[in-house]
Design an enzyme around this catalytic site. Structure first.
Site, PDB file in Angstrom:
ATOM      1  N   LYS A 145      39.701  40.795  39.222  1.00 39.96           N
ATOM      2  CA  LYS A 145      40.715  40.468  38.216  1.00 39.96           C
ATOM      3  C   LYS A 145      40.087  39.662  37.077  1.00 39.96           C
ATOM      4  O   LYS A 145      40.377  39.904  35.909  1.00 39.96           O
ATOM      5  CB  LYS A 145      41.878  39.716  38.870  1.00 39.96           C
ATOM      6  CG  LYS A 145      42.709  40.650  39.746  1.00 39.96           C
ATOM      7  CD  LYS A 145      43.607  39.958  40.736  1.00 39.96           C
ATOM      8  CE  LYS A 145      44.184  41.010  41.702  1.00 39.96           C
ATOM      9  NZ  LYS A 145      44.898  40.456  42.831  1.00 39.96           N
ATOM     10  N   GLN A 191      46.854  34.762  44.751  1.00 39.24           N
ATOM     11  CA  GLN A 191      46.307  35.820  45.621  1.00 39.24           C
ATOM     12  C   GLN A 191      46.879  35.675  47.036  1.00 39.24           C
ATOM     13  O   GLN A 191      46.814  34.605  47.632  1.00 39.24           O
ATOM     14  CB  GLN A 191      44.765  35.713  45.639  1.00 39.24           C
ATOM     15  CG  GLN A 191      44.088  36.832  46.389  1.00 39.24           C
ATOM     16  CD  GLN A 191      44.320  38.205  45.758  1.00 39.24           C
ATOM     17  OE1 GLN A 191      44.216  38.386  44.560  1.00 39.24           O
ATOM     18  NE2 GLN A 191      44.656  39.186  46.584  1.00 39.24           N
ATOM     19  N   ASP A 224      52.794  39.504  38.581  1.00 38.44           N
ATOM     20  CA  ASP A 224      52.722  40.334  39.791  1.00 38.44           C
ATOM     21  C   ASP A 224      54.073  41.010  40.075  1.00 38.44           C
ATOM     22  O   ASP A 224      54.153  41.906  40.905  1.00 38.44           O
ATOM     23  CB  ASP A 224      52.340  39.457  40.996  1.00 38.44           C
ATOM     24  CG  ASP A 224      50.991  39.837  41.580  1.00 38.44           C
ATOM     25  OD1 ASP A 224      50.500  40.937  41.267  1.00 38.44           O
ATOM     26  OD2 ASP A 224      50.455  39.039  42.371  1.00 38.44           O
TER      27      ASP A 224
END
Ligand code: NAP
Length: 295
Positions: free
Chosen positions: A54, A98, A121
């Site tokens: 990322k 994460q 997200d």
């Protein structure tokens, strides 16, 4: 006839080139640099790889990225304080925590603490709810990537019989919800299968578009699909190791046999995977535009 291979690698490359240009324009015309914070708790090797990818993606496109690694024994309240700081940081437009988090931390509490305007997200209930009612929101990255793959490969979803295998909150449920909405890349008739489905093959054989996110190799075999089906294989399964110690990956679909019946199919790796990170970059750019009031 062998299927056309839908290359996520190629389509992701194309989208990244578009995003790079958009990021440069945002900077030149509006003095805005999109910013993404990635939070990694602990030192799980797979999570480290994902966060690294990322960061690399951001650097490639000119997106500012801030990586925050915290120890595995960080408390829930320390993590919530970090999220609060990032929510208020004007350099940060998107926040990604994460997953999975260590067991002593309530994952939901942390995800729900992220400002929905920075939830790139798409896991916050505000964004999940907006997706359900069909209003503008951050779409979760993997389903968003699947929809883009279908659109950019010219696969018609309107009126199509779509069968989704899997009902997780990050893939199965959101992609089913996205495809029943009205509009481009949607308007489909969707069936969702899971482990309690009585006769899965009955459903998968009816599919014009089959999306498989089960997390088990060979969940779908050639006898379970009809000629001409379009197959999107979301699964990523480590099925072995090369002598050099590199993981050998396989999807959830028996690629070799199914590609002989399908009209189009995504490979693993090189299908949905590259799209997921690209959609995170896209959501970060969208977040920066919204927060900067750029149309
Ligand atoms: P998950 O949370 O484990 O959910 C799997 C779903 O599949 C569950 O709903 C389960 O049903 C269903 N299922 C499992 N075996 C089945 C079977 N034999 N028949 C019918 N349904 C079955 O997994 P996930 O997070 O959605 O991920 C699925 C796969 O996609 C994994 O391999 C994951 O690594 C991969 N993935 C890839 C990306 C990417 O970017 N490429 C992103 C996310 C996930 P129940 O609900 O009844 O248990």
């Amino acid at each position: 006839m062998a299927a056309k291979i839908i290359s996520g690698t190629e389509i992701a490359k194309q989208i990244r080139a578009e995003l790079k240009e958009e990021v440069a324009n945002l900077k030149a015309k509006h003095d805005i640099t999109p910013g993404l914070a990635t939070v990694l708790v602990g030192d799980d090797p797979a999570s480290k790889v994902y966060v690294g990818q990322k960061e690399k993606g951001c650097a490639e496109l000119g997106i500012y990225s801030e990586r925050i690694d915290v120890a595995a024994d960080t408390t829930e309240s320390e993590l919530l304080a970090l999220i609060d700081r990032l929510n208020r940081d004007p350099k940060i437009n998107g926040i990604l925590v994460q997953l999975p988090l260590p067991k002593h931390i309530d994952e939901r509490k942390v995800l729900y603490a992220i400002d929905p305007a920075k939830d790139v997200d798409g896991f916050h209930p505000v964004n999940v709810g907006k997706l359900m009612i069909g209003t503008r929101c951050f779409l979760p990255c993997t389903p968003h990537g699947i929809q883009e793959l279908l659109i950019r490969s010219g696969v018609e979803t309107a009126g199509a019989e779509v069968v989704v295998v899997g009902r997780s909150n990050i893939v199965g449920k959101p992609i089913a919800n996205m495809l029943i909405q009205k509009g481009k890349g949607a308007d489909a008739t969707v069936t969702v299968c899971h482990t309690r489905t009585k006769d899965m093959a009955f459903h998968t054989r009816r599919a014009d578009i089959l999306i498989v996110a089960a997390g088990r190799p060979k969940t779908v075999t050639a006898d379970m699909v009809k000629e001409g089906v379009v197959v999107i294989d979301v699964g990523v399964n480590r099925i072995g190791q090369t002598p050099e110690g590199k993981a050998i990956l396989a999807g959830d679909v028996d690629f070799e046999s199914v590609k002989e019946k399908a009209s189009a199919i995504t490979p693993v790796p090189g299908g949905v995977g590259p799209m997921t990170i690209t959609m995170l970059m896209q959501n970060t750019v969208e977040a920066a535009k919204e927060q900067g009031h750029v149309a």
